[in-house]
Design an enzyme around this catalytic site. Structure first.
Site, PDB file in Angstrom:
ATOM      1  N   HIS A 158      50.660  -3.507  -2.623  1.00 24.71           N
ATOM      2  CA  HIS A 158      49.927  -4.154  -2.453  1.00 24.71           C
ATOM      3  C   HIS A 158      51.163  -5.655  -2.225  1.00 24.71           C
ATOM      4  O   HIS A 158      50.207  -6.397  -2.726  1.00 24.71           O
ATOM      5  CB  HIS A 158      48.934  -4.191  -3.724  1.00 24.71           C
ATOM      6  CG  HIS A 158      47.643  -3.195  -3.776  1.00 24.71           C
ATOM      7  ND1 HIS A 158      46.586  -2.274  -2.843  1.00 24.71           N
ATOM      8  CD2 HIS A 158      48.397  -1.879  -4.397  1.00 24.71           C
ATOM      9  CE1 HIS A 158      46.410  -1.423  -3.229  1.00 24.71           C
ATOM     10  NE2 HIS A 158      47.274  -1.149  -4.270  1.00 24.71           N
ATOM     11  N   LYS A 285      65.597 -27.163   5.991  1.00 27.26           N
ATOM     12  CA  LYS A 285      65.213 -26.130   6.498  1.00 27.26           C
ATOM     13  C   LYS A 285      66.383 -25.211   7.582  1.00 27.26           C
ATOM     14  O   LYS A 285      66.831 -25.830   7.547  1.00 27.26           O
ATOM     15  CB  LYS A 285      63.507 -26.795   7.390  1.00 27.26           C
ATOM     16  CG  LYS A 285      63.097 -26.946   6.741  1.00 27.26           C
ATOM     17  CD  LYS A 285      61.507 -26.784   7.035  1.00 27.26           C
ATOM     18  CE  LYS A 285      61.179 -25.141   6.680  1.00 27.26           C
ATOM     19  NZ  LYS A 285      59.805 -24.633   7.740  1.00 27.26           N
TER      20      LYS A 285
END
Ligand code: ARG
Length: 462
Positions: A158, A285
Site C-alpha cells: 500500500h 532540478k
C-alpha cells in the site's frame, strides 16, 4: 500520376491521386523489404524446383532479387507512392532488371500470402532481438543484485512501510518478470514461425507448388494447414503486442519506483548526470526523464494492442485491406520496446547509484520490525493473534511517546509480556529482521544468494 501497370485490363481509368496516397503502404512497409526479398527468393526457387518455371528463369529471378537487396542497402532503391506497396515495388524493379521473366515471379502467389510471410519473417527477427535486449536487462539487474544482497531497503505494501527487505531481493523480482517476458516471447515465436506462403489469395493455387519446400527454405516449422486461416491470421501479432505490453508494464513499474526513489522524499538513489536532465527555469532540478519516458511510452504500446484487437474483431475471412493497418502497430511497438529496454539497462548500469547509508538509516527509523516482535512472542508459544494485538498496543504507545520499538527498555517489554528477554533487541534489528525471513523465495540473505544462483542458471538458457 499514371495507373500502376500491375493492374489488369479491367481498369479503364487511373486511380485518383489522393486515393492512391491513401491506399499506399510503401511509406512504412518499405521496412519489410529485405524480408519481402527473402520470401520471394524462396518462392522463385520453389517455382524452379517444381518445374513451374525453368531452372534458368529461377536463377535469373533470384539474381535480380539479390540485386534489388543490394541497391536498397546502398541507398539506391527508394520507391515512391506510385509503387503502392513494397511488394509491387520489388516486382516492378525486378521486371526492369530481369525483363519479362520478372513477370513470372508472382506465379502461384498473391500479395496476401506474401505480406503474411514478410510480416512473420520480420517478427521472428525482431522477437529474437527483443529477447537479447531482455537478456541484457536481466544481466544488469543480476549484476546489481550481486552487489546489494546485504543492502537493506524498506519493503512496502500500500506504499506504506511494511517490512525491510534486501535490495537484491527487490531487484530480482524484476529479473523474474523479465524472465517470464523472455520465455513468453519464445513461446509466441513458435506460433509466428508458420508459413502462409502458398496459401495464395485465399484458396490455394492451381499450380503444383511445394509449400513444405518454401517453409523449409525460410526456416519455418511448417506451412499453415488451412489457406483461409493462413492469409487472415494475425493472432500472432496480437500475441506479440500483448507480450510487448507486459514488458512495458514491467518497465513502467520499475520506472515508477525509480522516480519515487529519486525524489527528495525518498532519496534512496541519486541520478548521475549521464541519465538525468535539468530544468530550463529551476536551476536546482535534476529530473528522471528516462524512467518518465519509459513509463509514458507504455501507453502507445497498449494502444497498439487495443488497435489490433479492434482491427481483427468481426473481420470476415479471408484477407481484407484492414490488415494493412497491422504494420505500423508492429513496427512502432518493436521500436519502442527495444528503445525502452535499452534505456532502462543503461540507466541501471550507469545512470544511478543506491544511497546505501540512507537506505540503512531508512529501515531503522520506522515500525517495520513490528511483525518480528509478534513472531518473537509466537515463537515462545503465545498465539500469533494475541501477540499481534499486544504489539499493536505497544506501537500505539510508542508512537505517542515519539519512540521506536528499539528504544523500549527491557522492563517495558516485560511489562507487556513476561516472555520478552534481552534477545528481543537482536530480533528486531533490521539486519536480523531481513536475515530471518529465510523461507523459500523470501528475502533472507541465504535465500537471496540462492536466488542469485538460480537467476544465473536461468540466464544461461536459450
Ligand atoms: N499492402 C498490403 C497489406 O499490407 C499488401 C496486401 C494487399 N493485398 C490485397 N489484396 N490488396 O496488407
Amino acid at each position: 500520376m499514371t495507373q500502376p501497370k500491375t493492374w489488369s485490363q479491367r481498369f479503364e481509368s487511373a486511380l485518383d491521386p489522393a486515393i492512391a496516397r491513401f491506399n499506399a503502404s510503401i511509406s512504412f512497409d518499405i521496412e519489410l523489404i529485405e524480408f519481402d526479398i527473402t520470401g520471394s527468393v524462396a518462392h522463385a526457387k520453389m517455382l524452379a524446383h517444381t518445374g513451374i518455371i525453368s531452372a534458368a528463369e529461377g536463377e535469373q529471378l533470384v539474381a535480380g532479387l539479390e540485386q534489388i537487396r543490394q541497391e536498397y542497402r546502398d541507398g539506391n532503391f527508394n520507391p515512391g507512392v506510385d509503387a503502392e506497396d513494397v511488394h509491387f515495388a520489388v516486382e516492378r524493379r525486378l521486371t526492369e532488371i530481369a525483363g519479362d521473366v520478372g513477370k513470372k515471379l508472382h506465379t502461384a502467389r498473391s500479395r496476401n500470402d506474401q505480406v503474411g510471410t514478410d510480416t512473420r519473417l520480420y517478427l521472428r527477427e525482431k522477437i529474437t532481438e527483443i529477447r537479447q535486449h531482455l537478456r541484457e536487462f536481466q544481466t544488469v539487474l543480476l549484476d546489481l543484485a550481486q552487489v546489494h544482497v546485504e543492502t537493506p531497503i524498506p519493503g512496502y505494501t500500500h506504499l506504506q512501510r511494511a517490512q525491510p527487505i534486501s535490495l537484491a531481493h527487490h531487484l530480482l523480482a524484476y529479473f523474474q518478470m523479465a524472465q517470464r517476458d523472455w520465455e513468453r516471447l519464445g513461446e509466441i515465436y513458435q506460433r509466428v514461425n508458420i508459413s502462409p506462403l502458398g496459401c495464395g489469395a485465399l484458396a490455394g493455387t492451381t499450380f503444383p507448388i511445394d509449400r513444405h519446400y518454401t517453409a523449409e527454405l525460410l526456416g519455418f516449422a511448417r506451412p499453415y494447414s488451412n489457406s483461409l486461416d493462413g492469409v487472415s491470421d494475425r493472432d500472432f501479432a496480437i500475441e506479440f503486442l500483448a507480450a510487448a505490453s507486459l514488458i512495458m508494464v514491467h518497465l513502467s513499474r520499475l520506472s515508477e519506483e525509480i522516480i519515487l526513489w529519486a525524489s527528495q522524499e525518498f532519496s534512496f538513489i541519486s541520478l548521475k548526470d549521464s541519465c538525468a536532465t535539468g530544468s530550463s527555469i529551476m536551476p536546482q532540478k535534476k529530473n528522471p526523464d528516462v524512467p518518465e519516458l519509459v513509463r509514458g511510452k507504455s501507453g502507445r504500446v497498449f494502444g497498439h494492442l487495443q488497435a489490433m484487437l479492434v482491427l481483427l474483431k468481426g473481420l470476415p475471412l479471408a484477407y481484407n485491406k484492414d490488415l494493412q493497418e497491422d504494420k505500423e502497430a508492429l513496427f512502432d511497438t518493436v521500436k519502442t520496446v527495444k528503445a525502452c529496454l535499452e534505456a532502462t539497462s543503461i540507466l541501471l548500469r550507469d545512470g544511478l547509484e543506491f544511497r546505501t547509508a540512507r537506505l540503512t538509516a531508512a529501515v531503522a527509523e520506522d515500525f517495520s520490525n513490528a511483525t518480528d516482535v509478534a513472531d518473537y512472542l509466537a515463537a515462545k508459544g503465545v498465539p500469533f493473534r494475541e501477540a499481534y494485538n499486544l504489539v499493536g498496543k505497544v506501537v500505539k504507545t510508542s508512537l505517542a511517546a515519539g519512540k521506536l520499538l528499539k528504544d523500549l527498555t527491557l522492563a517495558e517489554w516485560q511489562e507487556l509480556h513476561p516472555a520478552f528477554a534481552e534477545d528481543i533487541y537482536q530480533a528486531i534489528a533490521p539486519r536480523q529482521v531481513i536475515a530471518a525471513r529465510n523461507s523459500y523465495g523470501g528475502t533472507g540473505f541465504e535465500q537471496v544468494r540462492q536466488a542469485i544462483q538460480t537467476a544465473q542458471i536461468q540466464l544461461q538458457q536459450n
